[in-house]
Scaffold this active site. Structure first.
Site, PDB file in Angstrom:
ATOM      1  N   HIS A  72      40.977  43.967  47.055  1.00 24.86           N
ATOM      2  CA  HIS A  72      40.530  42.681  47.610  1.00 24.86           C
ATOM      3  C   HIS A  72      41.739  41.777  47.820  1.00 24.86           C
ATOM      4  CE1 HIS A  72      35.949  42.493  46.676  1.00 24.86           C
ATOM      5  NE2 HIS A  72      36.316  43.671  47.129  1.00 24.86           N
ATOM      6  N   TYR A 201      33.082  32.299  44.441  1.00 26.98           N
ATOM      7  CA  TYR A 201      32.943  31.417  43.270  1.00 26.98           C
ATOM      8  C   TYR A 201      32.309  30.119  43.763  1.00 26.98           C
ATOM      9  CZ  TYR A 201      36.211  34.408  40.641  1.00 26.98           C
ATOM     10  OH  TYR A 201      36.818  35.465  39.992  1.00 26.98           O
ATOM     11  N   PRO A 293      35.208  33.800  31.224  1.00 21.13           N
ATOM     12  CA  PRO A 293      35.408  34.840  32.236  1.00 21.13           C
ATOM     13  C   PRO A 293      35.835  34.345  33.622  1.00 21.13           C
ATOM     14  CG  PRO A 293      33.079  34.583  31.729  1.00 21.13           C
ATOM     15  CD  PRO A 293      33.822  33.759  30.744  1.00 21.13           C
ATOM     16  N   LYS A 297      40.206  37.246  33.685  1.00 20.47           N
ATOM     17  CA  LYS A 297      41.461  37.525  32.973  1.00 20.47           C
ATOM     18  C   LYS A 297      41.308  38.325  31.679  1.00 20.47           C
ATOM     19  CE  LYS A 297      44.295  35.890  35.849  1.00 20.47           C
ATOM     20  NZ  LYS A 297      44.247  36.972  36.825  1.00 20.47           N
TER      21      LYS A 297
HETATM   22  P1  FAD Z   1      36.434  45.233  23.398  1.00 15.13           P
HETATM   23  O1  FAD Z   1      36.110  45.719  24.757  1.00 15.13           O
HETATM   24  O2  FAD Z   1      35.546  44.234  22.757  1.00 15.13           O
HETATM   25  O3  FAD Z   1      36.553  46.519  22.469  1.00 15.13           O
HETATM   26  C1  FAD Z   1      36.635  46.412  21.057  1.00 15.13           C
HETATM   27  C2  FAD Z   1      36.022  47.659  20.446  1.00 15.13           C
HETATM   28  O4  FAD Z   1      36.171  47.597  19.034  1.00 15.13           O
HETATM   29  C3  FAD Z   1      34.521  47.759  20.718  1.00 15.13           C
HETATM   30  O5  FAD Z   1      34.235  49.027  21.246  1.00 15.13           O
HETATM   31  C4  FAD Z   1      33.879  47.532  19.351  1.00 15.13           C
HETATM   32  O6  FAD Z   1      32.680  48.264  19.201  1.00 15.13           O
HETATM   33  C5  FAD Z   1      34.986  48.034  18.426  1.00 15.13           C
HETATM   34  N1  FAD Z   1      34.896  47.439  17.080  1.00 15.13           N
HETATM   35  C6  FAD Z   1      34.553  46.185  16.736  1.00 15.13           C
HETATM   36  N2  FAD Z   1      34.590  46.030  15.405  1.00 15.13           N
HETATM   37  C7  FAD Z   1      34.968  47.220  14.888  1.00 15.13           C
HETATM   38  C8  FAD Z   1      35.170  47.682  13.575  1.00 15.13           C
HETATM   39  N3  FAD Z   1      34.980  46.873  12.504  1.00 15.13           N
HETATM   40  N4  FAD Z   1      35.539  48.972  13.390  1.00 15.13           N
HETATM   41  C9  FAD Z   1      35.737  49.795  14.451  1.00 15.13           C
HETATM   42  N5  FAD Z   1      35.550  49.392  15.740  1.00 15.13           N
HETATM   43  C10 FAD Z   1      35.170  48.134  15.949  1.00 15.13           C
HETATM   44  N6  FAD Z   1      36.146  39.769  31.187  1.00 15.13           N
HETATM   45  C11 FAD Z   1      36.336  39.574  32.474  1.00 15.13           C
HETATM   46  O7  FAD Z   1      37.482  39.543  32.902  1.00 15.13           O
HETATM   47  N7  FAD Z   1      35.241  39.445  33.311  1.00 15.13           N
HETATM   48  C12 FAD Z   1      33.958  39.514  32.854  1.00 15.13           C
HETATM   49  O8  FAD Z   1      33.010  39.399  33.616  1.00 15.13           O
HETATM   50  C13 FAD Z   1      33.737  39.685  31.520  1.00 15.13           C
HETATM   51  N8  FAD Z   1      32.480  39.739  31.016  1.00 15.13           N
HETATM   52  C14 FAD Z   1      32.321  39.882  29.672  1.00 15.13           C
HETATM   53  C15 FAD Z   1      31.047  39.902  29.125  1.00 15.13           C
HETATM   54  C16 FAD Z   1      30.864  40.038  27.737  1.00 15.13           C
HETATM   55  C17 FAD Z   1      29.461  40.031  27.153  1.00 15.13           C
HETATM   56  C18 FAD Z   1      31.995  40.147  26.893  1.00 15.13           C
HETATM   57  C19 FAD Z   1      31.825  40.293  25.383  1.00 15.13           C
HETATM   58  C20 FAD Z   1      33.264  40.161  27.450  1.00 15.13           C
HETATM   59  C21 FAD Z   1      33.434  40.014  28.830  1.00 15.13           C
HETATM   60  N9  FAD Z   1      34.706  40.007  29.407  1.00 15.13           N
HETATM   61  C22 FAD Z   1      34.893  39.822  30.705  1.00 15.13           C
HETATM   62  C23 FAD Z   1      35.901  40.188  28.632  1.00 15.13           C
HETATM   63  C24 FAD Z   1      36.394  41.631  28.683  1.00 15.13           C
HETATM   64  O9  FAD Z   1      35.322  42.512  28.781  1.00 15.13           O
HETATM   65  C25 FAD Z   1      37.206  41.840  27.445  1.00 15.13           C
HETATM   66  O10 FAD Z   1      38.326  40.970  27.520  1.00 15.13           O
HETATM   67  C26 FAD Z   1      37.661  43.273  27.213  1.00 15.13           C
HETATM   68  O11 FAD Z   1      36.561  44.095  26.910  1.00 15.13           O
HETATM   69  C27 FAD Z   1      38.661  43.318  26.066  1.00 15.13           C
HETATM   70  O12 FAD Z   1      38.907  44.631  25.682  1.00 15.13           O
HETATM   71  P2  FAD Z   1      39.206  45.002  24.170  1.00 15.13           P
HETATM   72  O13 FAD Z   1      39.439  46.474  24.163  1.00 15.13           O
HETATM   73  O14 FAD Z   1      40.251  44.093  23.663  1.00 15.13           O
HETATM   74  O15 FAD Z   1      37.896  44.605  23.353  1.00 15.13           O
HETATM   75  C1  DHB Z   2      33.673  39.382  37.521  1.00 15.61           C
HETATM   76  C2  DHB Z   2      33.759  38.601  36.436  1.00 15.61           C
HETATM   77  C3  DHB Z   2      34.556  37.495  36.483  1.00 15.61           C
HETATM   78  O1  DHB Z   2      34.687  36.724  35.410  1.00 15.61           O
HETATM   79  C4  DHB Z   2      35.273  37.145  37.585  1.00 15.61           C
HETATM   80  O2  DHB Z   2      36.020  36.022  37.582  1.00 15.61           O
HETATM   81  C5  DHB Z   2      35.199  37.950  38.668  1.00 15.61           C
HETATM   82  C6  DHB Z   2      34.403  39.086  38.638  1.00 15.61           C
HETATM   83  C7  DHB Z   2      32.803  40.573  37.491  1.00 15.61           C
HETATM   84  O3  DHB Z   2      32.183  40.837  36.453  1.00 15.61           O
HETATM   85  O4  DHB Z   2      32.692  41.253  38.501  1.00 15.61           O
END
Ligand code: FAD
Ligand code: DHB
Length: 390
Positions: A72, A201, A293, A297
């Site tokens: 995009h 947006y 979100p 980022k």
């Molecule tokens: P996570 O993906 O949270 O992974 C952490 C892992 O650790 C999980 O699998 C969990 O089960 C595991 N864990 C937790 N505790 C323990 C433990 N005690 N022992 C062992 N394992 C454990 N970002 C965007 O940019 N756009 C979005 O639209 C967006 N939507 C989101 C919606 C939701 C509901 C959430 C929660 C986050 C969203 N995010 C979004 C943020 C993005 O998804 C996260 O920044 C990203 O997943 C971070 O990755 P991570 O691996 O650091 O953490």
């Molecule tokens: C999506 C989520 C976001 O927070 C964003 O800024 C753009 C896209 C998504 O889930 O597709």
């Protein structure tokens, strides 16, 4: 059991770190609290910066992304009922973002990990970290009710905001910064063609909306909602009607609706922990920071932490230098705070805040007008949106 790096959490951060280390001959074991299917069932982010795509290539996990990811070169801002395009590519010397779901990225990383025989323990319960302030960290956990011990040289805490890693650090050793927003996002995923070929947006009197996608046949839409909202109280029809009402007339006319595959509410929060290193324990991804979100980022920031951390660990294991490990926290935090600022700013500009009233709304509209009419302002948004340099 013994390994070089114990990784807590099999989200994008943990899986990406595992793969980057494996490719350099460094052994890691991942302990994940949930099952693989549960991890893959979480619908989250969808927009990747080019630095994240490069890192996936370095991990050898970009084949499907190259085929199915959608580049995009622009995004759209809609306010006052009109849509304005921000030409990301023209404003950043040709850079773009790639639409590819976090679920797909996670699946690709999981498959690469099982293909190379690297060990992941799913449904590891009661993970408990010990000894990371000394030279011999140990991770205790339960698998199928049986106590297990994992000895390691380093622990990577990639276990998300609610994980055990950050909570294992004594309170006096860590400082946290937090802002909780008085609203959430109600998200809906549906197998319908996206309303537009680029993201929209929306700043609307009834609240923020976002039109995103996962592919040319799968759409992801969001609506600003009260923080305590329950997704179950919304019927699909109510969601579509509310979304249509927040779009510009042309997009509203073109919106294709259909049954939802998933609906969920995410609360919005900004959060940073400092520092990110405690002896032989390193925090990365959502375990260390949360962004609201808006601006996409969260996942990209998890990837940039992992880039710094993987390089530091590779440097250590290949020559014994601790320079990268010593610099990890400050290098990562410098980029994290800039992404925190951008996400806070996008959130502040696009959402309806109950407390700011009509004056605050007029200021938002003035800021948006300025943004779309000034090349300097648009270029600043574009530079941040495609991803700041590492
Ligand atoms: P996570 O993906 O949270 O992974 C952490 C892992 O650790 C999980 O699998 C969990 O089960 C595991 N864990 C937790 N505790 C323990 C433990 N005690 N022992 C062992 N394992 C454990 N970002 C965007 O940019 N756009 C979005 O639209 C967006 N939507 C989101 C919606 C939701 C509901 C959430 C929660 C986050 C969203 N995010 C979004 C943020 C993005 O998804 C996260 O920044 C990203 O997943 C971070 O990755 P991570 O691996 O650091 O953490
Ligand atoms: C999506 C989520 C976001 O927070 C964003 O800024 C753009 C896209 C998504 O889930 O597709």
């Amino acid at each position: 059991m013994r390994t070089q790096v114990a990784i807590i959490g099999a989200g994008p951060a943990g899986l990406l770190l595992g793969q980057l280390l494996h490719n350099q001959g460094i052994e890691a074991v991942i302990l994940e609290r949930r099952s693989a299917d549960y991890v893959l069932g979480r619908i989250r982010a969808g927009v990747l910066e080019s630095g994240t795509v490069e890192l996936l290539a370095r991990a050898g996990c970009d084949d499907r992304l190259r085929q199915e990811g959608l580049p995009h070169g622009g995004i759209n801002l809609c306010f006052g009922g009109r849509r304005h395009r921000i030409d990301l590519a023209a404003l950043t010397g040709g850079k773009h973002v790639t639409v590819y779901g976090q679920t797909e990225m996670t699946r690709d990383l999981m498959e690469a990990r099982s293909a190379c025989g690297a060990k992941t323990v799913y449904e590891a319960a009661g993970v408990h970290l010990e000894g990371f302030q000394g030279t011999r960290p140990v991770v205790h956990y339960l698998k199928d009710g049986i106590a297990q011990t994992l000895e390691c040289e380093f622990i990577a805490g990639c276990d998300g905001y609610y994980g055990v890693s950050r909570q294992s650090v004594p309170e006096r050793a860590i400082e946290t910064f937090e802002r909780i927003y008085p609203f959430g996002w109600l998200g809906l995923l549906a197998d319908v063609p996206p309303v537009n070929d680029e993201l929209i947006y929306v700043n609307h009197a009834k609240g923020f909306a976002l039109c995103s996608m996962r592919s040319n046949t799968r759409s992801r839409y969001y609506l600003q909602c009260p923080a305590e909202e329950k997704a179950e109280t919304w019927s699909d029809d109510q969601f579509w009607d509310e979304l249509r009402g927040r779009l510009d007339p042309e997009a509203a006319e073109r919106l294709t609706t259909g049954p939802s595959l998933e609906k969920s509410v995410a609360r919005l929060r900004s959060f940073v922990a400092e520092p990110l290193r405690f002896g032989r324990l390193f925090l990365a991804g959502d375990a260390a920071h949360i962004v609201p979100p808006t601006g996409a980022k969260g996942l990209n920031l998890a990837a940039s932490d992992i880039r710094y951390l993987s390089e530091a660990l590779i440097e250590y294991f290949s020559g014994g230098s601790t320079a990268g490990l010593d610099a990890y926290s400050s290098r990562a935090l410098a980029r994290i705070w800039k992404a925190e600022r951008f996400s806070w700013w996008m959130t502040s500009m696009l959402h309806r805040f109950p407390e700011v009233g009509p004056f605050g709304h007029r200021i938002q509209l003035a800021e948006l007008e300025y943004l779309v009419s000034s090349e300097a302002a648009s270029a600043s948004l574009a530079e941040n949106y495609v991803g700041l340099p590492y």
